[in-house]
Write a protein that holds these residues in place. Sequence first.
Motif, short mmCIF file in Angstrom:
data_model
loop_
_atom_site.label_atom_id
_atom_site.label_comp_id
_atom_site.label_asym_id
_atom_site.label_seq_id
_atom_site.Cartn_x
_atom_site.Cartn_y
_atom_site.Cartn_z
N LEU A 91 19.60 16.94 3.44
CA LEU A 91 18.73 18.11 3.31
C LEU A 91 17.35 17.66 2.82
N PRO A 92 16.32 18.48 3.05
CA PRO A 92 15.00 18.13 2.51
C PRO A 92 14.91 18.50 1.03
N VAL A 93 15.86 18.02 0.27
CA VAL A 93 16.01 18.41 -1.14
C VAL A 93 16.44 17.17 -1.92
N PHE A 94 15.98 17.04 -3.16
CA PHE A 94 16.51 16.00 -4.03
C PHE A 94 16.67 16.54 -5.44
N LEU A 95 17.46 15.82 -6.21
CA LEU A 95 17.70 16.22 -7.59
C LEU A 95 16.68 15.52 -8.48
N SER A 96 15.83 16.31 -9.16
CA SER A 96 14.79 15.72 -10.02
C SER A 96 15.40 15.22 -11.32
N ALA A 97 14.59 14.44 -12.05
CA ALA A 97 15.02 13.99 -13.37
C ALA A 97 15.14 15.19 -14.30
N PHE A 98 16.07 15.10 -15.23
CA PHE A 98 16.32 16.22 -16.13
C PHE A 98 15.46 16.23 -17.38
N GLY A 99 14.59 15.24 -17.55
CA GLY A 99 13.74 15.26 -18.73
C GLY A 99 14.54 15.01 -19.99
N SER A 100 13.90 15.25 -21.10
CA SER A 100 14.51 14.82 -22.36
C SER A 100 15.35 15.92 -23.01
N THR A 101 15.71 16.93 -22.24
CA THR A 101 16.57 17.95 -22.82
C THR A 101 17.92 17.33 -23.18
N ARG A 102 18.54 17.92 -24.16
CA ARG A 102 19.81 17.36 -24.61
C ARG A 102 20.84 17.39 -23.48
N ILE A 103 20.76 18.48 -22.70
CA ILE A 103 21.73 18.64 -21.62
C ILE A 103 21.53 17.57 -20.54
N GLY A 104 20.28 17.09 -20.45
CA GLY A 104 19.97 16.08 -19.43
C GLY A 104 20.69 14.77 -19.65
N SER A 105 21.19 14.55 -20.84
CA SER A 105 21.88 13.30 -21.08
C SER A 105 23.34 13.53 -21.45
N SER A 106 23.86 14.69 -21.11
CA SER A 106 25.24 15.00 -21.47
C SER A 106 26.17 14.82 -20.27
N GLU A 107 27.42 15.17 -20.47
CA GLU A 107 28.39 15.04 -19.38
C GLU A 107 28.05 15.97 -18.21
N PRO A 122 19.20 12.61 -2.40
CA PRO A 122 18.82 11.63 -3.43
C PRO A 122 18.78 12.24 -4.83
N MET A 123 18.94 11.37 -5.80
CA MET A 123 18.96 11.82 -7.21
C MET A 123 18.05 10.92 -8.04
N VAL A 124 17.23 11.53 -8.87
CA VAL A 124 16.37 10.77 -9.78
C VAL A 124 17.00 10.79 -11.18
N ILE A 125 17.08 9.62 -11.79
CA ILE A 125 17.58 9.54 -13.16
C ILE A 125 16.40 9.34 -14.09
N GLY A 126 16.26 10.21 -15.09
CA GLY A 126 15.07 10.28 -15.93
C GLY A 126 14.84 9.02 -16.75
N GLU A 127 13.57 8.85 -17.10
CA GLU A 127 13.13 7.67 -17.85
C GLU A 127 13.86 7.53 -19.17
N ASN A 128 14.21 8.69 -19.76
CA ASN A 128 14.73 8.63 -21.12
C ASN A 128 16.22 8.31 -21.19
N VAL A 129 16.89 8.32 -20.04
CA VAL A 129 18.36 8.22 -20.09
C VAL A 129 18.81 6.91 -20.73
N VAL A 130 18.18 5.80 -20.34
CA VAL A 130 18.61 4.53 -20.93
C VAL A 130 18.22 4.41 -22.41
N PRO A 131 16.92 4.69 -22.74
CA PRO A 131 16.58 4.59 -24.16
C PRO A 131 17.40 5.53 -25.05
#
Lengths: 423, 338
Positions: A91-107, A122-131
């Motif tokens: 699809l012409p759609v992708f999943l953006s990064a979730f940012g630094s919200t708490r939910i963005g790094s949860s299950e 495609p899916m983007v994994i946010g910059e903050n996930v690793v740190p």
Amino acid sequence: MRAAGFPEEQVRARALNGTAEAFPPVESYGHEVFGARAFGDERPADELDAARLVPPVFMPLRLEKLIDLGREPLQSDVDLATTVGGFSSALPVFLSAFGSTRIGSSEVSVAASRQAGALGIPMVIGENVVPVTGYRQEPDATTGMLARVRAYLDEAGPSLGGVVVQQSTEDADAEVWNLVYSDPAAEPLLASGRLGFELKVGQGAKPGLGGLTVLDRATAARVSDQFAIDDLWSGAGVLRSGSPGTFTDEILRQQIRFMRNNFPRARIWVKLHPGRDVAQAAACAWEAGADAVTVDGAEGGTGWAPRAFLDHVGLPLAECLRRIGTPSGCLLATGRVWEGVRAVKALALGATAVGLGRAALTAVDADPEHGLRRLVECLAFEVRLLTSALGKYTPAALGSEDVWFPGRTGAADPAPRHRESLT
Amino acid sequence: MEHATTVAIEPAADRRPPPLAEHLDSDTTRAAMLIQQEVLGAARTYLRGEGFVEMLPPVIGPVTDPGARGSKQVDVDYYGHKYKVMSSGILYKQASLLTFDKIFYVAPNVRAEPVETCNTQRHLAEFHQIDVEMAHGTRADSMRIAEGLLTYVVRHALTAVPEQFELLGRDPLAFAWLLSGPFGVLSHREAVDELHLLGHPQSPDAEIAWTGEELLSRQKDRPFFVTDYPKGSRGFYDRESTTEPGRLRNFDLLAPEGYGELVSGSERESDYATIVTRMRETGENPAKYRWYLDVMRQGVPRSAGFGMGLERLIRFLTGLDAVWQVNAYPKVPGEMAP
């Protein structure tokens, strides 16, 4: 989770009911009449929402499709498969990064990854996930970067989609890209050409600023040499501000070349904030070899931003797309996208695909297992419906002639034409 | 110790190192180590003769060479701070010019290279470099020393331990061209053109890929330089040309016969503001490099230098298939080894 200023209830309804939400309640069929404003009198949130899609009467491209099929084409004949930033996407759609919200790094984000994989987008994994969440953790960890990659690959077909890992100036210290690129666990992505790296130059919610997070005092003291610390809430926490990083056209060009040089097997994406020179920056990125440039309109962002920035800083998505004009590379648009109309408008104005950020977060918050899939299925249904109504059968055929901005003279060209014919 | 007159050398291309005890007890390893010993001795003699002073490199530091081509730095916990194992000593080499005008190291380096490089036969995660830096030097000076050093150590090793070459089945005639005259010089642009003529894809804006480098190296019968790499292919410390912006005043020295890169060198950036800008262009956060930037702000002499990969040099000399065969304790990228 709350998403103020965002059509949260509608997104939640789609996450629970899927494509049925593209229509009024089915019980009302045959009993009620509907027209414009039948569902409230909300003012459009921005210029893109205010714009209308304007199907023509005469449709030469529909004739082409009719000849091709040997029968009258329908909305189900719209082919939404496309190439998004170097990846094949359903699809012409992708999943953006979730940012630094708490939910963005949860299950929940792992569940979202699984659904993105199943959808073939495609899916983007946010910059903050690793740190923040870490990279490897335990082998069977249920959160963090690797858990998301694993969840995505478990559900994805052999060739669709891709995983794009963000890095920005402040987490260059964490060497996220090098970590991923040299990790045997990333090999399945590299081997199938489905790993990408996104250089985060900025974001729509706070153009010109870096990451903002609220920390407790002790944690803040530890990072005070690296970040600006403001004690704002007398005890409730302190504000930690990161640097967005300094860019000039030469810095952007060389960073992209350096990424291509160092990670030749990865796709290179660039995410821009809606700066007034967004067209120049996007052109610079494409010229340097970026596979995709994401423009995040000022309406966008899952991030927590100062009030001053929410309504007053940065260009709206419509103006970004207008300034870029006919893109010379793959343009991706994000910012308040949650349904098919806004998606089709963005596609018509030059985007190859749209990203779901807040909408995706809200959807998985409503139903972690199926919310994103239902939301996207409903969006895809609407995109097919609208595209066919415009007499077109691929997203690439959409063009600026399909959009009319109220009050703008000459905005929508009455003559139907193919975007490719624009020069 | 008795040696067979020839060693049955198993081709390494399709296999990985054997268990360490077996590797250490092999005649191939023994021959490689004896050649390496001659090379190190000769390198020291040559460089000291040219006025260089040997210093010992640091092993860890708050930052290291950000490097290139996707390798990962290795972290160590240093009193609660994240320190790095040296991926190269470049930052310290420049600073050391405050002590002497000409210095060299024999330096161990660690780079967690991408797993794909385990098949290049040219990468080890742990390796050594003969690291050379000279104040007030130009690229030409640096190339002259690199060429002189290579020629000197090859000649010395062939004379000192001919029986080891014989044992490995390496014909001394392989070095006849090397010893007979000056090395050729090719600009990066010319190298790209040559690869295109050979039908090999190569981006004009990027480092020459491993396969391209090998292909280019196979066309040659003596070592050759490639100069003027584009910005974006190397670290922030390689100086950009003032007459040709976008090109770096750097070079690689490649061995013939497909062995490829032995040396990388350059004139260095020493201007503080330029270094900060170049750091941004390579995606680095200047704040990490505080000690280095402080030194640069105070001022170090302009310089040029290079690093010669020791294991790659020994592999070229011995003619062995894979670089791990010439390291006593080889660590192939991505594999857990003692």
